[in-house]
Scaffold this motif. Structure first.
Motif, mmCIF file in Angstrom:
data_model
loop_
_atom_site.group_PDB
_atom_site.id
_atom_site.type_symbol
_atom_site.label_atom_id
_atom_site.label_comp_id
_atom_site.label_asym_id
_atom_site.label_seq_id
_atom_site.Cartn_x
_atom_site.Cartn_y
_atom_site.Cartn_z
ATOM 1 N N ALA A 196 -16.689 -12.962 45.059
ATOM 2 C CA ALA A 196 -15.091 -12.238 46.093
ATOM 3 C C ALA A 196 -15.071 -11.699 43.713
ATOM 4 O O ALA A 196 -14.043 -10.594 44.109
ATOM 5 N N LEU A 197 -15.788 -12.450 43.055
ATOM 6 C CA LEU A 197 -14.926 -11.570 41.227
ATOM 7 C C LEU A 197 -15.619 -10.036 41.284
ATOM 8 O O LEU A 197 -15.392 -9.373 39.928
ATOM 9 N N THR A 198 -17.076 -9.915 41.999
ATOM 10 C CA THR A 198 -17.868 -8.523 41.702
ATOM 11 C C THR A 198 -17.831 -7.997 42.508
ATOM 12 O O THR A 198 -17.936 -6.812 43.194
ATOM 13 N N LYS A 199 -16.548 -8.042 44.045
ATOM 14 C CA LYS A 199 -16.585 -7.661 44.871
ATOM 15 C C LYS A 199 -17.735 -6.842 46.079
ATOM 16 O O LYS A 199 -18.366 -6.451 46.120
ATOM 17 N N ALA A 200 -18.149 -7.575 45.926
ATOM 18 C CA ALA A 200 -20.283 -8.002 46.284
ATOM 19 C C ALA A 200 -19.916 -8.420 47.866
ATOM 20 O O ALA A 200 -21.088 -9.511 47.987
ATOM 21 N N VAL A 201 -18.575 -8.360 48.550
ATOM 22 C CA VAL A 201 -18.860 -9.318 50.276
ATOM 23 C C VAL A 201 -19.452 -8.415 50.523
ATOM 24 O O VAL A 201 -19.126 -6.805 50.716
ATOM 25 N N LEU A 202 -19.818 -9.176 51.957
ATOM 26 C CA LEU A 202 -19.987 -8.996 53.165
ATOM 27 C C LEU A 202 -18.930 -8.641 53.903
ATOM 28 O O LEU A 202 -18.521 -10.133 53.779
ATOM 29 N N SER A 203 -18.966 -7.375 54.905
ATOM 30 C CA SER A 203 -18.057 -8.104 56.136
ATOM 31 C C SER A 203 -18.200 -7.819 57.460
ATOM 32 O O SER A 203 -19.159 -6.667 57.085
ATOM 33 N N GLN A 204 -17.864 -8.357 58.278
ATOM 34 C CA GLN A 204 -18.587 -7.443 59.652
ATOM 35 C C GLN A 204 -17.196 -7.165 59.864
ATOM 36 O O GLN A 204 -15.630 -7.708 60.040
ATOM 37 N N PRO A 205 -16.616 -5.888 59.728
ATOM 38 C CA PRO A 205 -15.466 -4.425 59.963
ATOM 39 C C PRO A 205 -14.677 -5.043 61.800
ATOM 40 O O PRO A 205 -15.671 -5.277 63.108
ATOM 41 N N ASN A 206 -14.060 -4.991 61.962
ATOM 42 C CA ASN A 206 -13.027 -4.960 63.216
ATOM 43 C C ASN A 206 -13.636 -3.853 64.273
ATOM 44 O O ASN A 206 -13.418 -4.430 65.729
ATOM 45 N N TYR B 267 -28.754 1.324 57.114
ATOM 46 C CA TYR B 267 -28.244 1.564 56.835
ATOM 47 C C TYR B 267 -26.712 0.886 56.702
ATOM 48 O O TYR B 267 -26.267 0.731 55.038
ATOM 49 N N PHE B 268 -26.386 0.810 57.040
ATOM 50 C CA PHE B 268 -24.670 0.333 57.193
ATOM 51 C C PHE B 268 -24.985 -0.604 55.982
ATOM 52 O O PHE B 268 -23.886 -1.203 55.420
ATOM 53 N N TYR B 269 -25.804 -1.791 56.288
ATOM 54 C CA TYR B 269 -25.985 -3.370 55.616
ATOM 55 C C TYR B 269 -25.909 -2.524 54.293
ATOM 56 O O TYR B 269 -25.433 -3.277 53.049
ATOM 57 N N LYS B 270 -27.304 -1.717 53.697
ATOM 58 C CA LYS B 270 -27.400 -2.014 52.644
ATOM 59 C C LYS B 270 -26.692 -0.621 51.439
ATOM 60 O O LYS B 270 -25.882 -0.955 50.714
ATOM 61 N N GLU B 271 -26.017 0.075 52.762
ATOM 62 C CA GLU B 271 -25.113 0.649 51.888
ATOM 63 C C GLU B 271 -23.269 0.349 51.480
ATOM 64 O O GLU B 271 -22.933 0.986 50.654
ATOM 65 N N GLN B 272 -23.045 0.011 53.044
ATOM 66 C CA GLN B 272 -22.061 -0.422 52.458
ATOM 67 C C GLN B 272 -21.360 -1.766 53.247
ATOM 68 O O GLN B 272 -20.159 -1.457 53.010
ATOM 69 N N ARG B 273 -22.340 -2.266 53.029
ATOM 70 C CA ARG B 273 -22.101 -3.840 53.061
ATOM 71 C C ARG B 273 -21.703 -4.458 54.120
ATOM 72 O O ARG B 273 -21.085 -5.786 54.362
ATOM 73 N N LEU B 274 -22.144 -3.435 55.444
ATOM 74 C CA LEU B 274 -21.016 -3.809 56.603
ATOM 75 C C LEU B 274 -22.496 -4.329 57.636
ATOM 76 O O LEU B 274 -23.656 -4.276 57.441
ATOM 77 N N LEU B 275 -21.984 -5.481 58.595
ATOM 78 C CA LEU B 275 -22.886 -6.195 59.087
ATOM 79 C C LEU B 275 -22.962 -5.362 60.341
ATOM 80 O O LEU B 275 -21.104 -6.048 61.173
ATOM 81 N N ILE B 276 -23.182 -4.595 60.833
ATOM 82 C CA ILE B 276 -23.264 -3.820 61.874
ATOM 83 C C ILE B 276 -24.731 -4.471 63.001
ATOM 84 O O ILE B 276 -25.851 -3.915 62.680
ATOM 85 N N ASP B 277 -24.612 -5.135 64.654
ATOM 86 C CA ASP B 277 -25.773 -6.180 64.785
ATOM 87 C C ASP B 277 -26.294 -4.846 65.292
ATOM 88 O O ASP B 277 -26.005 -4.096 67.230
ATOM 89 N N PHE B 278 -27.802 -4.791 65.650
ATOM 90 C CA PHE B 278 -28.315 -3.739 66.623
ATOM 91 C C PHE B 278 -28.674 -4.814 67.741
ATOM 92 O O PHE B 278 -29.025 -3.797 68.725
ATOM 93 N N THR B 279 -28.944 -5.588 67.635
ATOM 94 C CA THR B 279 -29.803 -6.365 68.062
ATOM 95 C C THR B 279 -29.480 -6.776 69.978
ATOM 96 O O THR B 279 -30.206 -6.385 70.910
ATOM 97 N N TYR B 280 -27.694 -6.537 69.935
ATOM 98 C CA TYR B 280 -27.101 -6.789 70.859
ATOM 99 C C TYR B 280 -27.457 -5.800 72.123
ATOM 100 O O TYR B 280 -28.209 -5.737 73.427
ATOM 101 N N PRO B 281 -27.029 -3.825 71.594
ATOM 102 C CA PRO B 281 -27.459 -2.324 71.983
ATOM 103 C C PRO B 281 -29.433 -2.993 72.973
ATOM 104 O O PRO B 281 -29.606 -2.166 73.544
ATOM 105 N N LEU B 282 -30.560 -3.244 71.516
ATOM 106 C CA LEU B 282 -31.177 -3.221 71.749
ATOM 107 C C LEU B 282 -31.783 -4.123 73.933
ATOM 108 O O LEU B 282 -32.508 -3.897 74.400
#
Length: 744
Positions: free
Chosen positions: A347-357, A403-418
């Motif tokens: 929280a203090l270092t703004k290193a939060v992961l997020s799963q965007p809407n 890419y989204f995880y490492k560069e943007q810290r966003l959680l985008i799931d690939f398992t469902y499309p696969l």
């Protein structure tokens, strides 16, 4: 007819019915993803766990220090809990060393057992002068309370599954405010019926109070930590969130909403993204021993100054004996206090992961695009090309997600499309085999259809009946279904043959009960049965036979459950009882052979059939296993215990229907207890339909006292809930007492 065959053949050659099936499969899997079906969610979070193990958070700063009540501390100062005077010394030392704020990952729910007045009463052989001197000393709790006044200290509290005591409203609570659109999805906050607080003398002077409860997910792993929770009816911050509020100098925590639910939790100068339920995806670092300071060094004054000054200090334990160890995606064993520390760090270092809407939209778009490509081109590609293209698709999906995880810290799931694309591909591969088998089937499957011996005999003597067509008859229709069969089947997920054997064990006696009472099995639908009476042979007592069959079915299920329970006890495995719901209805239907020239079933159609199905679905709501329509019940009222339940408007029908419970045979109907309950129910319904809400509630209360076995508990709860709602929002003036069912 010939033109229809030509169209079907053309459609099959040009497009293929297997592709049409795959389109529906694509939509169905999308629906499961939108509903976040548990196995899909499990696969997704396991993938995110892999990401964290592959690329855990690397610490650049360490704003948090943990004062560890470790094994060495316990060895030196004795077992936990320590006297609170020692904890007071710890707080004073930390404050003198420059700690910004202090939080306890423990709860002081009871007065100190070493308070001087307690010792004076429990120690033997003390003279009265010594006892009086002990009683005159300040309590250890008072000493700790005085120390709490000298620093910014947050106390921990715990959510409980039961209420242990009433909450003192005079004790302080953290304020909450909301901002944004609260008209969207309602957040699913973690909720605890009870709350364990600290002793009041400490609560009153602490700078803050937060829940230290960390709730693992289904597999026991901590991935998300709720920033807001409900406990004993009150909104509560997490321990880490409350600590952030305290250091921000604000009195209120702000929850920001959008149309999906909670968007973020904020205090002055800090906005923490969360999921829609107010949970923080923690970007975990590996277990970090460098942020730990032994409680011994704090107490003896040897703690390094740079580990305390300007730091947020958490007081907790890593001692195995105190059993506060958790599992995270990056560590199999991590002290619970360090999870609070990691929440503060991200929280203090703004290193939060997020799963965007928009993550769900991206995943659905990828699944549909890839699914359409597979549906269009798979039947036309060779095996080598197909494998190469599939590998390319998988690489693109995995690479984009990483890419989204490492560069943007966003959680985008690939398992469902696969998963969706793979399911479509396998469906197309095996469709030709399924289609070939279906073309060769010209008789009914033994597991898909049973017919009564009477029908077999009649068809043997009159083979001309094997043609399309039907006739109108007054018939009694039955639908039966096993309640909670999904839970039962899940216990057999590694034993499909055992599940098949179980289905045969309960379908066989249910079938026998129907056939023995002159019924005809229309079809089996998994664990459900559809049957009817008065066709193909005449049955002048079809309503009575149907009611008897329903009661016979319950009796046979009781026998089966006793056998299964004994087998479970002998085998040492879990026992889940089988419960059956039955719907009966009488009315004019069309019955006959229906289908095509190549395949048809002897079946029944009509509005009365639909109503029977709806009644079966309502058996759980009213708490009676057998529910019948008015024609069935009134025709059988002299031979059975009939109890009026409701006057309902079924979805899709214009006319309301009175429905009844078949509660037993004539012996039950003649019993004084049943007659008393029936009279009270009639009185309650009369008051309810005349809008005498208070009278209806009084009848319900008398009924509950009379109903010692609790057979009408569901019915009374249902009406009580309706009445309370009508007291707040009365029905319209033209209300006739009918209740509209919202579902089929």
């Amino acid at each position: 007819m010939r033109r229809l065959k030509i169209i079907r053949r053309w459609f099959g050659r040009r497009f293929g019915f297997s592709r049409l099936v795959c389109l529906f499969l694509l939509i169905g899997i999308a629906a499961l993803r939108i509903a976040d079906f548990a196995p899909i969610e499990e696969l997704r979070v396991r993938t995110f766990d892999f990401y964290q193990r592959f690329d855990p958070r690397v610490k650049t700063v360490r704003p948090v220090t943990i004062v560890d009540i470790d094994e060495a501390s316990l060895k030196k100062f004795g077992q936990w809990p320590w006297p609170r005077t020692r904890l007071a010394d710890m707080i004073i030392n930390l404050a003198n060393l420059g700690a910004v704020a202090i939080a306890f990952d423990v709860v002081f729910a009871e007065p100190d057992r070493l308070n001087p007045d307690v010792l004076s009463d429990t120690m033997r052989y003390l003279d009265e002068l010594t006892r009086s001197r002990l009683r005159a000393l300040p309590s250890n709790d008072q000493v700790l309370s005085d120390a709490l006044r000298r620093a910014r200290v947050v106390l921990g509290e715990t959510g409980l599954e039961t209420v242990v005591s009433e909450i003192d409203k005079d004790l302080p609570f953290t304020g909450f405010a909301t901002l944004g659109d609260k008209a969207g999805a309602e957040p699913d906050f973690f909720e605890f019926p009870g709350l364990l607080r600290n002793v009041p003398i400490l609560e009153k002077v602490a700078a803050g109070r937060g829940l230290l409860t960390i709730v693992p997910e289904r597999d026991g792993i901590i991935r998300r930590v709720p920033m807001m929770l409900r406990a004993q009816g009150n909104m509560m911050p997490a321990l880490s969130m409350e600590m952030l509020r305290v250091i921000s100098g604000t009195s209120t925590i702000l929850a920001k909403y959008d149309r999906n639910g909670v968007k973020s939790i904020a205090v002055r100068g800090l906005d923490i993204p969360t999921d829609k339920d107010g949970q923080l995806w923690v970007h975990f670092a590996r277990h970090d021993p460098s942020i730990y300071v032994s409680a011994t060094s704090v107490l003896d004054g040897t703690a390094p100054l740079d580990m305390i000054k300007g730091k947020l200090v958490l007081i907790g334990t890593s001692a195995v004996a105190l059993n506060d160890l958790k599992t995270t995606p990056v560590s199999n064993v991590m002290p619970g206090v360090e999870i609070h520390a990691q929440v503060l760090e991200v929280a203090l270092t703004k290193a939060v992961l997020s799963q965007p809407n928009y993550a769900l939209g991206v995943e659905l778009l990828a699944a549909f695009v890839l699914g359409f490509l597979v549906i269009l081109f798979t039947p036309n590609l060779g095996p080598v090309t197909l494998v190469a293209v599939g590998a390319l698709f998988a690489t693109v999906l995995v690479g984009t997600s990483l890419y989204f995880y490492k560069e943007q810290r966003l959680l985008i799931d690939f398992t469902y499309p696969l998963l969706s694309t793979t399911a479509i591909y396998l469906t197309l591969i095996f469709a030709s085999f399924v289609r070939e088998q279906a073309q060769r089937r010209q008789i009914r499957s033994a597991f898909g259809q049973y017919i009564s011996p009477a029908l077999v005999e009649q068809l043997a003597h009159s083979p001309e009946k094997l043609k399309l067509g039907g006739e109108e008859r007054e018939m009694t229709i039955m639908f039966s279904d096993v309640r909670g069969f999904t839970t039962i089947s899940e216990s057999y997920k590694h034993d499909p043959q055992g599940l098949t054997a179980l289905m045969n064990r309960f379908l066989t006696p249910l079938t026998d009960a129907i056939l023995a009472r002159k019924g005809t099995i229309d079809k089996y639908m998994g664990d459900a049965i559809m049957a009817f009476w008065n066709a193909p042979l005449d049955d002048n007592e079809h309503q009575i036979n149907a009611c008897n069959a329903a009661l016979d079915m319950l009796e046979k299920i009781d026998v089966l459950n006793k056998d299964r329970e004994a087998e479970a006890q002998h085998g040492g495995h879990a026992y889940i009882p089988i419960n059956v719901g039955v719907g009966l209805n009488t009315g004019v239907c069309v019955v006959g052979n229906m289908g095509s020239n190549l395949r048809f079933d002897y079946s029944v159609l009509g509005d009365s059939v639909n109503l029977a199905s709806r009644l079966e679905g309502q058996s759980k709501e009213y708490g009676f296993p057998i529910i019948a329509g008015s024609k069935t019940a009134l025709a059988a009222k002299d031979k059975f215990a009939i109890l009026e339940l409701d006057f309902i408007m079924v979805k899709g029908k214009k006319e309301p229907e009175v429905i009844y419970a078949i509660a037993g045979r004539e012996d039950v109907a003649m019993s004084g207890r049943f007659q008393n309950l029936r009279n009270l129910t009639i009185e309650m319904l009369a008051c309810y339909r005349s809008r005498d809400w208070e009278g209806a509630l009084m009848s319900i209360e008398r009924g509950r006292r009379t109903d010692e076995a609790g057979r009408l508990a569901y019915l009374y709860d249902l009406y009580e809930e309706r009445i309370l709602a009508y007291q707040k929002n009365p029905p319209p003036d033209d209300w006739n007492g009918a209740f509209a069912l919202l579902t089929k």
